[in-house]
Write a protein that holds these residues in place. Structure first.
Motif, short mmCIF file in Angstrom:
data_model
loop_
_atom_site.label_atom_id
_atom_site.label_comp_id
_atom_site.label_asym_id
_atom_site.label_seq_id
_atom_site.Cartn_x
_atom_site.Cartn_y
_atom_site.Cartn_z
N ASN A 4 16.86 26.06 22.59
CA ASN A 4 16.09 25.09 23.35
C ASN A 4 16.56 23.66 23.15
O ASN A 4 15.94 22.73 23.67
CB ASN A 4 14.61 25.19 22.97
CG ASN A 4 14.01 26.55 23.31
OD1 ASN A 4 14.40 27.16 24.30
ND2 ASN A 4 13.08 27.02 22.49
N LEU A 5 17.61 23.45 22.38
CA LEU A 5 18.10 22.10 22.13
C LEU A 5 18.80 21.58 23.38
O LEU A 5 19.79 22.14 23.83
CB LEU A 5 19.06 22.10 20.94
CG LEU A 5 19.59 20.74 20.50
CD1 LEU A 5 18.46 19.84 20.06
CD2 LEU A 5 20.60 20.90 19.37
N ARG A 6 18.28 20.49 23.93
CA ARG A 6 18.84 19.88 25.14
C ARG A 6 18.93 18.38 24.94
O ARG A 6 17.95 17.72 24.58
CB ARG A 6 17.97 20.18 26.37
CG ARG A 6 17.88 21.66 26.71
CD ARG A 6 19.19 22.18 27.30
NE ARG A 6 19.07 23.54 27.77
CZ ARG A 6 19.22 24.62 27.01
NH1 ARG A 6 19.52 24.46 25.72
NH2 ARG A 6 19.08 25.84 27.49
N ILE A 7 20.11 17.82 25.17
CA ILE A 7 20.32 16.38 25.08
C ILE A 7 20.96 15.92 26.39
O ILE A 7 22.18 15.95 26.56
CB ILE A 7 21.22 16.00 23.89
CG1 ILE A 7 20.65 16.54 22.59
CG2 ILE A 7 21.38 14.48 23.81
CD1 ILE A 7 19.32 15.95 22.19
N GLU B 118 19.26 16.63 16.23
CA GLU B 118 18.90 16.07 17.53
C GLU B 118 19.19 14.57 17.58
O GLU B 118 19.67 14.05 18.59
CB GLU B 118 17.42 16.34 17.81
CG GLU B 118 16.98 15.94 19.20
CD GLU B 118 15.57 16.39 19.53
OE1 GLU B 118 15.08 16.06 20.63
OE2 GLU B 118 14.97 17.09 18.68
N ARG C 222 27.44 26.43 20.63
CA ARG C 222 26.96 26.90 19.33
C ARG C 222 27.97 27.89 18.74
O ARG C 222 28.24 28.92 19.33
CB ARG C 222 25.58 27.56 19.47
CG ARG C 222 24.51 26.60 19.98
CD ARG C 222 23.22 27.32 20.33
NE ARG C 222 22.18 26.39 20.71
CZ ARG C 222 22.06 25.86 21.93
NH1 ARG C 222 22.93 26.21 22.88
NH2 ARG C 222 21.09 25.01 22.19
N ILE D 272 26.38 21.69 24.91
CA ILE D 272 26.23 22.05 23.51
C ILE D 272 26.77 23.46 23.29
O ILE D 272 26.28 24.43 23.88
CB ILE D 272 24.75 21.96 23.06
CG1 ILE D 272 24.24 20.53 23.25
CG2 ILE D 272 24.60 22.39 21.61
CD1 ILE D 272 22.79 20.35 22.90
N ALA E 126 21.35 26.26 15.68
CA ALA E 126 20.74 25.02 16.16
C ALA E 126 19.56 25.29 17.08
O ALA E 126 18.68 24.46 17.21
CB ALA E 126 21.78 24.16 16.87
N GLY E 127 19.54 26.43 17.76
CA GLY E 127 18.42 26.74 18.65
C GLY E 127 18.82 26.66 20.11
O GLY E 127 19.54 25.74 20.52
#
Length: 499
Positions: free
Chosen positions: A432-435, A409, A442, A440, A429-430
């Motif tokens: 729910n990963l938000r940037i 992250e 995967r 993103i 990575a998941g």
């Protein structure tokens, strides 16, 4: 009066390089591995140590005043970052580095910055004359009335200067050039360095005087002198950098007053040395047309996330043994990436020279850059560039799978700050990963990562495709890497991807 005996029987053997002792003579020191440095020491005479009253009474730890070790900023942000906020009264810091890397220039600039804050600074040099240091100070703009300079190589003279000046900061350049008349041997020897360091530390603790010692390094990169030197001081910092690059980096390998996971970046020029709060400009090439053979990753150096651009070049050769040349990249990881490409993707470089390098003299050794390394080589091999604004993060296993890395992250947040809009990361990575608005992608393996990142070259005539949209391939995945129903039934290894 009670006494305690300190007698010890029998002769001892001690290494003149590192100070390690042993019960018998050996040809090679067991600690520093140096040959012919173990010498016999005379047996100590039995003596009785009198038991005296302590100079300060023990008291509950909560009643100890912690304000005396509060940090004070030097005015150079990157130096303060590594030291944990600044210098601490009474703390002794050892700064080591190779010759010519810029240690004296950095400390002279730091001394001038501290002097500008109204603190009297004493700079003692044992390597150069005062006139030589003055010329450097004039060149980098480090002249100040509160910065006092003297050339001294005798320990007694050093202590005398401290008594006369009463400084708020002492810089001693360097500890290996100072000698004590009370100890046999030349300056820089084990006994001399130990005596000089112990005397300076005692003076620093008594006066609550912050001290910065400059230390030499050996040809193996270790700090010269006895190992006990690193144990005696409070902070040990290493200043390093490529002689042919402007980038300099400082790391703390020991810090009793702060963290050891911070990295300071500096830019060394003819006019001096300055801190780089954002060194990304040195690590990335100028943005222009997308070219095959380049890919960007985000590396973690301590707690700092920095971009690393990896470039690859592949050339056909007629030599029986193709060349593998690397700069700033671990050669073993390059060999592993080439083997994975040939075994898992069917892309061979057996008859080609492979050159892999980083930009700006950066060095990357962590596995998190494996994906970017492999994509750069694949891009150079196939002529298909990595999509504009794309970064790749992840470790590549020998099976070709992408494995997760630490601090993902934080890496992605730095990539988004630098303007990258797409990131290829491991599938684990998941969801729910938000940037922010970063896209993103995967990927389960290197093949899927290549489909996400590599785009068709302009000469193929593909129109209407977004620069970050992967080209369709016979692996059964859609434009966003989604597997079709037929592909799921037959598995993931249908055939090598036709790049």
């Amino acid at each position: 009066m009670a006494t305690r005996s300190t007698a010890r029987s029998g002769p001892t053997w001690r290494c003149t390089e590192c100070g390690a002792s042993s019960a018998k003579w050996v040809g090679r020191c067991t600690q520093c591995r140096a040959w012919g440095t173990v010498e016999e020491q005379s047996a100590p005479v039995a003596a009785a140590v009198p038991v005296t009253r302590p100079t300060a009474q023990a008291r509950p730890i909560a009643q100890v005043d912690a304000d005396v070790v509060a940090t004070r900023a030097t005015g150079i942000g990157e130096l303060d970052r590594v030291l944990g906020g600044g210098i601490v009264p009474g703390a002794v810091t050892l700064l080591a580095g190779e010759p010519g890397v810029g240690k004296s220039t950095l400390l002279l600039a730091a001394a001038a910055a501290v002097a500008q804050r109204g603190v009297r600074v004493l700079y003692l040099t044992g390597e150069e004359s005062a006139a030589q240091v003055r010329l450097r100070a004039q060149r980098i703009g480090a002249l100040h009335p509160d910065l006092l300079l003297a050339a001294e190589s005798d320990l007694g003279g050093v202590l005398g200067h401290i008594e006369d000046v009463q400084p708020g900061l002492l810089v001693l350049d360097s500890v290996q050039t100072i000698a004590s008349a009370q100890v046999e041997g030349s300056a820089g020897g084990v006994a001399q360095v130990r005596q000089v360091t112990a005397a300076v530390i005692a003076e620093a603790k008594r006066r609550h005087l912050p001290v910065i010692l400059v230390g030499h390094v050996t040809k193996d990169g270790g700090i010269a002198g006895p190992r006990v030197l690193e144990h005696l001081v409070d902070v040990v910092c290493v200043f390093e950098g490529d002689r042919h690059s402007r980038l300099r980096m400082m790391r703390a390998v020991k810090n009793r007053y702060g963290p050891t996971d911070e990295v300071g970046c500096f830019d060394l020029t003819d006019s001096g040395i300055t801190g780089l709060a954002d060194p990304s400009g040195l690590f990335l090439s100028e943005r222009g047309p997308v070219e095959p053979g380049t890919c960007v990753s985000i590396a973690l150096d301590g707690a700092r996330a920095m971009p690393i651009e990896i470039q690859a070049l592949i050339a056909t050769t007629t030599a029986p043994h193709p060349r593998r040349a690397t700069s700033g990249v671990d050669a073993s990881r390059v060999s592993m990436a080439l083997a994975v490409m040939e075994s898992r993707l069917g892309v061979s470089t057996a008859s080609q020279d492979v050159y892999v390098s980083t930009i700006g003299g950066a060095k990357v050794v962590e596995p998190a850059a494996d994906t970017a390394l492999a994509l750069a080589v694949l891009s150079a091999r196939t002529g298909r560039p990595v999509g504009e604004g794309t970064v790749a993060i992840g470790e590549v296993s020998l099976t070709g799978q992408l494995r997760p890395t630490t601090g993902l992250e934080r890496r992605l947040a730095e990539a988004a700050r630098l303007g990258f809009g797409t990131a290829v990361v491991p599938h684990s990575a998941g969801e729910n990963l938000r940037i922010g608005s970063m896209r993103i992608l995967r990927a389960r393996d290197l093949r899927e990562a290549a489909e996400f990142a590599l785009v068709a070259p302009p000469q193929e005539g593909i129109t209407g495709a977004h620069p970050n949209s992967p080209v369709d391939s016979p692996s059964g995945r859609g434009p966003h890497g989604v597997r079709s129903t037929e592909h799921d039934r037959h598995g993931s290894n249908l055939a090598p991807v036709e790049f």
